[in-house]
Design a protein around this motif. Structure first.
Motif, PDB file in Angstrom:
ATOM      1  N   ARG A  76     -45.371   3.473  33.223  1.00  0.00           N
ATOM      2  CA  ARG A  76     -44.262   3.121  32.329  1.00  0.00           C
ATOM      3  C   ARG A  76     -42.970   3.806  32.749  1.00  0.00           C
ATOM      4  O   ARG A  76     -41.897   3.188  32.728  1.00  0.00           O
ATOM      5  CB  ARG A  76     -44.629   3.490  30.888  1.00  0.00           C
ATOM      6  N   LEU A 110     -41.672   2.032  35.905  1.00  0.00           N
ATOM      7  CA  LEU A 110     -41.156   0.695  35.621  1.00  0.00           C
ATOM      8  C   LEU A 110     -39.806   0.773  34.915  1.00  0.00           C
ATOM      9  O   LEU A 110     -38.867   0.036  35.257  1.00  0.00           O
ATOM     10  CB  LEU A 110     -42.168  -0.071  34.777  1.00  0.00           C
ATOM     11  N   LEU A 131     -42.042  -7.983  34.646  1.00  0.00           N
ATOM     12  CA  LEU A 131     -41.410  -7.458  33.435  1.00  0.00           C
ATOM     13  C   LEU A 131     -40.163  -8.265  33.086  1.00  0.00           C
ATOM     14  O   LEU A 131     -39.939  -8.607  31.914  1.00  0.00           O
ATOM     15  CB  LEU A 131     -41.034  -5.987  33.633  1.00  0.00           C
ATOM     16  N   TYR A 191     -46.092  -3.684  29.760  1.00  0.00           N
ATOM     17  CA  TYR A 191     -44.778  -4.315  29.868  1.00  0.00           C
ATOM     18  C   TYR A 191     -44.079  -4.351  28.509  1.00  0.00           C
ATOM     19  O   TYR A 191     -42.876  -4.089  28.406  1.00  0.00           O
ATOM     20  CB  TYR A 191     -44.917  -5.736  30.411  1.00  0.00           C
ATOM     21  N   LEU A 238     -40.494  -2.723  27.537  1.00  0.00           N
ATOM     22  CA  LEU A 238     -39.412  -3.580  27.046  1.00  0.00           C
ATOM     23  C   LEU A 238     -38.900  -3.135  25.683  1.00  0.00           C
ATOM     24  O   LEU A 238     -37.741  -3.384  25.339  1.00  0.00           O
ATOM     25  CB  LEU A 238     -39.886  -5.030  26.967  1.00  0.00           C
TER      26      LEU A 238
END
Length: 369
Positions: free
Chosen positions: A239, A242, A290, A345, A349
């Motif tokens: 995480r 990303l 993503l 994801y 987000l």
């Protein structure tokens, strides 16, 4: 002086300086259980500046056979373990040269942080790594000690600097540069392998992992490295990576055109992102997926189905062992992996940091209605 000792250790009576380990299976056993004691307590007190540590074991009753706690702690703590107050409080300068500084707001105060780079050619870097290894084993799943005699290793240590007191260790990462020959006429290139990264619990959720990761990217860029790969990243590290890659992609202009986020353009985006951001293929692929999810109309069942099928196809292609499973177990395993990926994801987000970036790039271009 107990007050002086608490201040040197960084506790200052504050609850956020007291935390429990996430993993203990490498210290005791796979079941993470200790047998043979009643009312057992194990306290490890770290000097927040030097990571010297002293231990205390207390219990009301011992019943044989009992686990050998002293040997287990000796193996865990190594040379970082001290028994005297003088040894515990002994000062040491921060390790390495400063390569990055930044600030954070904390309780109305502007707090300074610095990241320092070193190699194992420096005795101080080897000593710090030896001391922080126990924390890596307790907080990073799958962590292991590394060969300090190999001077290729790079270390990046984040310190907190306040007006009073010595600098305190915030986070740490180790990186190994190595050379490989790539096919297709590319030839010999250098790759960075990020081995393990840790942000201490009192500092987590403060963006310090992203600062450390970006320092690794900048170091690789300055050396002309081909890519930065993270070795067996756990869910938290995935995480963090990303989220960081979303920011870097926006800064590099890779999120300027939402129309490029269609499945037919996936290979092209992955190629461009790998070169621009020094990403390994899995990281660039995750970034593309993503962004696809960010642009997806969550009320469009057909679009959601297409996303699910595309993601499952990628997961299936990456693991040939799935072919060895019967049809139904294979479907169940793919469904599980898809849900794990989709949840990761979705969590990324939902973070304000990522939403802010996407709202100023991709989400501005998303059609309404």
């Amino acid at each position: 002086d107990p007050d002086r000792e608490r201040e040197a250790a960084g506790s200052v009576g504050s609850d956020d300086r007291c935390f429990h380990p996430t993993y203990t299976h490498q210290v005791f056993n796979a079941e993470e259980k200790i047998t043979g004691y009643v009312g057992l307590g194990i306290d490890l007190e770290y000097n927040a500046s030097t990571l010297a540590v002293r231990s205390r074991i207390t219990y009301s009753e011992r019943c044989e056979p009992a686990d050998d706690l002293e040997t287990a702690l000796a193996q865990l703590l190594g040379t970082a373990r001290v028994s005297s107050s003088d040894g515990f409080l002994a000062p040491a300068p921060p390790v390495g040269e400063v390569v990055h500084t930044y600030t954070r707001q904390s309780a109305g105060e502007q707090v300074a942080f610095e990241v320092r780079r070193a190699t194992f050619a420096e005795a101080a870097a080897r000593e710090l790594n030896s001391r922080i290894t126990s924390l890596l084993l307790l907080f990073v799943d799958g962590a292991s000690s590394i060969d300090e005699s190999d001077h290729k290793w790079l270390t990046l240590t984040c310190y907190e600097r306040r007006a009073a007191g010595p600098p305190r260790v915030v986070g740490y990462t180790t990186v190994y540069p190595f050379s490989v020959v790539l096919p297709g006429g590319v030839g010999l290139v250098e790759r960075f392998r990020l081995s393990q990264i840790l942000v201490l619990p009192p500092y987590q959720r403060g963006g310090h992992g992203a600062e450390l990761l970006n320092c690794v990217y900048r170091e690789a860029m300055a050396r002309g490295s081909h890519e930065v790969a993270i070795e067996d990243p756990g869910p938290d590290m995935m995480r963090c990576q990303l989220s960081t890659n979303v920011h870097n992609a926006a800064s590099a202009g890779l999120l300027a055109d939402a129309s490029s986020f269609v499945w037919q353009c996936k290979d092209k985006f992955v190629t461009v992102a790998r070169k621009a951001l020094l990403l390994a293929a899995p990281a660039a692929t995750a970034l593309f997926e993503l962004c696809m999810l960010a642009l997806l109309d969550q009320t469009d069942d057909e679009a959601l189905r297409a996303f699910r099928l595309a993601l499952k196809a990628r997961l299936f292609k990456e693991d040939e062992q799935l072919l060895e499973l019967e049809l139904e177990p294979r479907k169940e395993e793919l469904a599980l992996r898809y849900e794990e990926c989709f949840e990761r994801y979705s969590v990324v987000l939902a973070t304000p940091r990522v939403r802010t970036v996407l709202s100023s790039t991709l989400l501005l271009q998303r059609p309404v209605g």
